[in-house]
Structure formats: C-alpha cells, structure tokens
Design a protein around this motif. Structure first.
Motif, PDB file in Angstrom:
ATOM      1  N   ASP A   1       0.843  -1.192   0.000  1.00  0.00           N
ATOM      2  CA  ASP A   1       0.000   0.000   0.000  1.00  0.00           C
ATOM      3  C   ASP A   1       0.879   1.242   0.000  1.00  0.00           C
ATOM      4  O   ASP A   1       1.082   1.870   1.029  1.00  0.00           O
ATOM      5  CB  ASP A   1      -0.918  -0.001   1.224  1.00  0.00           C
ATOM      6  CG  ASP A   1      -1.958  -1.093   1.137  1.00  0.00           C
ATOM      7  OD1 ASP A   1      -2.379  -1.402   0.018  1.00  0.00           O
ATOM      8  OD2 ASP A   1      -2.336  -1.616   2.188  1.00  0.00           O
ATOM      9  N   THR A   2       1.409   1.573  -1.160  1.00  0.00           N
ATOM     10  CA  THR A   2       2.267   2.743  -1.307  1.00  0.00           C
ATOM     11  C   THR A   2       1.405   3.964  -1.570  1.00  0.00           C
ATOM     12  O   THR A   2       0.500   3.923  -2.391  1.00  0.00           O
ATOM     13  CB  THR A   2       3.257   2.543  -2.473  1.00  0.00           C
ATOM     14  OG1 THR A   2       3.993   1.352  -2.239  1.00  0.00           O
ATOM     15  CG2 THR A   2       4.206   3.707  -2.584  1.00  0.00           C
ATOM     16  N   ASP A   3       1.701   5.025  -0.876  1.00  0.00           N
ATOM     17  CA  ASP A   3       0.980   6.281  -1.080  1.00  0.00           C
ATOM     18  C   ASP A   3       1.509   6.933  -2.349  1.00  0.00           C
ATOM     19  O   ASP A   3       2.635   7.422  -2.389  1.00  0.00           O
ATOM     20  CB  ASP A   3       1.177   7.207   0.122  1.00  0.00           C
ATOM     21  CG  ASP A   3       0.441   8.521  -0.009  1.00  0.00           C
ATOM     22  OD1 ASP A   3      -0.243   8.737  -1.032  1.00  0.00           O
ATOM     23  OD2 ASP A   3       0.551   9.339   0.916  1.00  0.00           O
ATOM     24  N   TRP A   4       0.719   6.915  -3.397  1.00  0.00           N
ATOM     25  CA  TRP A   4       1.158   7.450  -4.682  1.00  0.00           C
ATOM     26  C   TRP A   4       1.445   8.945  -4.625  1.00  0.00           C
ATOM     27  O   TRP A   4       2.115   9.490  -5.500  1.00  0.00           O
ATOM     28  CB  TRP A   4       0.134   7.141  -5.769  1.00  0.00           C
ATOM     29  CG  TRP A   4      -1.210   7.754  -5.534  1.00  0.00           C
ATOM     30  CD1 TRP A   4      -2.249   7.181  -4.885  1.00  0.00           C
ATOM     31  CD2 TRP A   4      -1.652   9.042  -5.932  1.00  0.00           C
ATOM     32  NE1 TRP A   4      -3.322   8.024  -4.853  1.00  0.00           N
ATOM     33  CE2 TRP A   4      -2.994   9.191  -5.499  1.00  0.00           C
ATOM     34  CE3 TRP A   4      -1.079  10.097  -6.623  1.00  0.00           C
ATOM     35  CZ2 TRP A   4      -3.737  10.338  -5.726  1.00  0.00           C
ATOM     36  CZ3 TRP A   4      -1.821  11.239  -6.852  1.00  0.00           C
ATOM     37  CH2 TRP A   4      -3.129  11.346  -6.407  1.00  0.00           C
TER      38      TRP A   4
ATOM     39  N   TYR B   1       8.554   6.983  -4.551  1.00  0.00           N
ATOM     40  CA  TYR B   1       8.835   6.715  -5.959  1.00  0.00           C
ATOM     41  C   TYR B   1      10.182   7.255  -6.414  1.00  0.00           C
ATOM     42  O   TYR B   1      10.441   7.348  -7.607  1.00  0.00           O
ATOM     43  CB  TYR B   1       7.714   7.279  -6.831  1.00  0.00           C
ATOM     44  CG  TYR B   1       6.433   6.526  -6.616  1.00  0.00           C
ATOM     45  CD1 TYR B   1       6.180   5.346  -7.298  1.00  0.00           C
ATOM     46  CD2 TYR B   1       5.489   6.968  -5.701  1.00  0.00           C
ATOM     47  CE1 TYR B   1       5.026   4.635  -7.083  1.00  0.00           C
ATOM     48  CE2 TYR B   1       4.329   6.252  -5.479  1.00  0.00           C
ATOM     49  CZ  TYR B   1       4.106   5.088  -6.174  1.00  0.00           C
ATOM     50  OH  TYR B   1       2.960   4.370  -5.955  1.00  0.00           O
ATOM     51  N   SER B   2      11.048   7.573  -5.497  1.00  0.00           N
ATOM     52  CA  SER B   2      12.341   8.149  -5.872  1.00  0.00           C
ATOM     53  C   SER B   2      13.146   7.192  -6.747  1.00  0.00           C
ATOM     54  O   SER B   2      13.898   7.627  -7.613  1.00  0.00           O
ATOM     55  CB  SER B   2      13.136   8.542  -4.625  1.00  0.00           C
ATOM     56  OG  SER B   2      13.418   7.393  -3.851  1.00  0.00           O
ATOM     57  N   GLY B   3      12.980   5.888  -6.565  1.00  0.00           N
ATOM     58  CA  GLY B   3      13.704   4.909  -7.368  1.00  0.00           C
ATOM     59  C   GLY B   3      13.302   4.910  -8.831  1.00  0.00           C
ATOM     60  O   GLY B   3      14.042   4.433  -9.693  1.00  0.00           O
ATOM     61  N   LEU B   4      12.134   5.444  -9.139  1.00  0.00           N
ATOM     62  CA  LEU B   4      11.676   5.463 -10.532  1.00  0.00           C
ATOM     63  C   LEU B   4      12.424   6.466 -11.402  1.00  0.00           C
ATOM     64  O   LEU B   4      12.336   6.412 -12.620  1.00  0.00           O
ATOM     65  CB  LEU B   4      10.171   5.735 -10.590  1.00  0.00           C
ATOM     66  CG  LEU B   4       9.301   4.598 -10.092  1.00  0.00           C
ATOM     67  CD1 LEU B   4       7.828   4.989 -10.158  1.00  0.00           C
ATOM     68  CD2 LEU B   4       9.548   3.328 -10.875  1.00  0.00           C
TER      69      LEU B   4
END
Length: 64
Positions: A3-6, A12-15
């Motif tokens: 359950d990642t908070d979008w 999302y830093s890895g993206l």
C-alpha cells in the motif's frame, strides 16, 4: 501488493532511474484485472499451460 501512497514523492524516488520495463511493471501491478488473474493463477495448480496462458494474455516475458 504494498500500500504505497502514490502522493508521496519519496516512495517513488527509485523510478527516476527506471527503464521502460520497470515503468511497465509499476503500471501492471496496479491493474485490477491483472491482480485478479494473478490471484486466480496463485490459487490453482500452476501448470505450465496455465502459466503460459497468463504470460501471453499480459504480454509477459521473463529473462534471467
């Protein structure tokens, strides 16, 4: 599925270093139809025929 908070930029830093396959996986794992198909596959016997059908439907290809 986690359950990642979008809305959390740090989540999302890895993206920033992601390639096309990484981005495709991030999209696919959130797709409700994919999740349902994966659950069905996980609940039944994982025959090579069932796994092959699953891979073809979702356009998956695995390489090592």
């Amino acid at each position: 599925m986690p359950d990642t908070d979008w809305r959390n930029e740090k989540a999302y830093s890895g993206l920033k270093k992601a390639d096309a396959a990484d981005l495709a996986w991030e999209w696919l794992r959130r797709d409700r139809d994919y999740q349902q198909d994966y659950q069905r596959l996980s609940r039944r016997e994982r025959s090579s025929a069932a796994a092959g059908q699953f891979r073809r439907k979702w356009g998956l290809s695995f390489s090592c």
